[in-house]
Write an enzyme that holds these catalytic residues in place. Sequence first.
Site, PDB file in Angstrom:
ATOM      1  N   LYS A 110       0.120  -1.241   0.058  1.00  0.00           N
ATOM      2  CA  LYS A 110      -0.084  -0.054  -0.093  1.00  0.00           C
ATOM      3  C   LYS A 110       0.541   1.665   0.263  1.00  0.00           C
ATOM      4  O   LYS A 110       0.794   2.359  -0.648  1.00  0.00           O
ATOM      5  CB  LYS A 110      -0.919   0.232   1.314  1.00  0.00           C
ATOM      6  N   ARG A 163     -11.084   1.029   7.730  1.00  0.00           N
ATOM      7  CA  ARG A 163     -10.652  -0.945   8.237  1.00  0.00           C
ATOM      8  C   ARG A 163     -11.884  -1.251   8.409  1.00  0.00           C
ATOM      9  O   ARG A 163     -11.528  -3.149   9.057  1.00  0.00           O
ATOM     10  CB  ARG A 163      -9.756  -0.591   9.472  1.00  0.00           C
ATOM     11  N   ARG A 194      10.872  -6.328   5.960  1.00  0.00           N
ATOM     12  CA  ARG A 194      11.150  -5.104   6.599  1.00  0.00           C
ATOM     13  C   ARG A 194      10.869  -4.845   7.654  1.00  0.00           C
ATOM     14  O   ARG A 194      11.945  -3.340   8.038  1.00  0.00           O
ATOM     15  CB  ARG A 194       9.496  -4.625   6.248  1.00  0.00           C
ATOM     16  N   ARG A 225       9.990  -1.359  12.807  1.00  0.00           N
ATOM     17  CA  ARG A 225       9.242  -1.570  14.223  1.00  0.00           C
ATOM     18  C   ARG A 225       8.506  -3.007  14.316  1.00  0.00           C
ATOM     19  O   ARG A 225       8.598  -3.834  13.919  1.00  0.00           O
ATOM     20  CB  ARG A 225       7.406  -1.619  12.768  1.00  0.00           C
ATOM     21  N   ARG A 267      -2.687  -9.837  12.936  1.00  0.00           N
ATOM     22  CA  ARG A 267      -3.081  -8.307  12.283  1.00  0.00           C
ATOM     23  C   ARG A 267      -4.177  -8.843  10.959  1.00  0.00           C
ATOM     24  O   ARG A 267      -4.582  -8.302  10.220  1.00  0.00           O
ATOM     25  CB  ARG A 267      -1.556  -7.609  12.006  1.00  0.00           C
TER      26      ARG A 267
END
Length: 190
Positions: A14, A89, A128, A134, A146
Amino acid sequence: MINIVLFGKPGAGKGTQADFLKHKYNLVHLSTGDIFRFNIKNDTELGRLAKTFMDKGDLVPDEVTIKMLQSEVDKNPQAAGFLFDGFPRTIAQAEALDKFLEGKNQEITATVALEANDEILVQRLLERGKTSGRPDDQDEEKIRNRYQEYNEKTAPLMDYYKAQHKFYAVDGIGSIQEVTERLSLVLDTF
């Protein structure tokens, strides 16, 4: 005015595609993730509250998310349009966004879901996480949580927007250029 909702599971691309879309269509990019991180970094009240949910891999409650997003839209009254990345969401958020935009004589033009296989996305996020810092990208259990949250709360948006004839799915696997071309084919019709 063109208002696009871009959604997909974490790691679907995204952010990468949002960068392309905002330039191509001259949109203000509103990433709830970026808005959350800004508020967390600046230790705002909403940021501290959002962090308690994000650290567990849970979605931030609607009322917190909606307040942050409305504030960002209001900061850009001259925008040619908005790209909503990571929002809505849930059905409740979509309804709140529709109502908010209606009050501004606007509406969602199109929603695009970047779709990809979970196992590929898990590997993307773990990679990532090695450089992003993160914590939610460094723990496979949190990543899968998630995805479960996405399946339960976000996936129903597909039917919500299909009923409005505003939903498009795009394969999010492939080179950045391939995915970008797929998105352009869908959005250049507006």
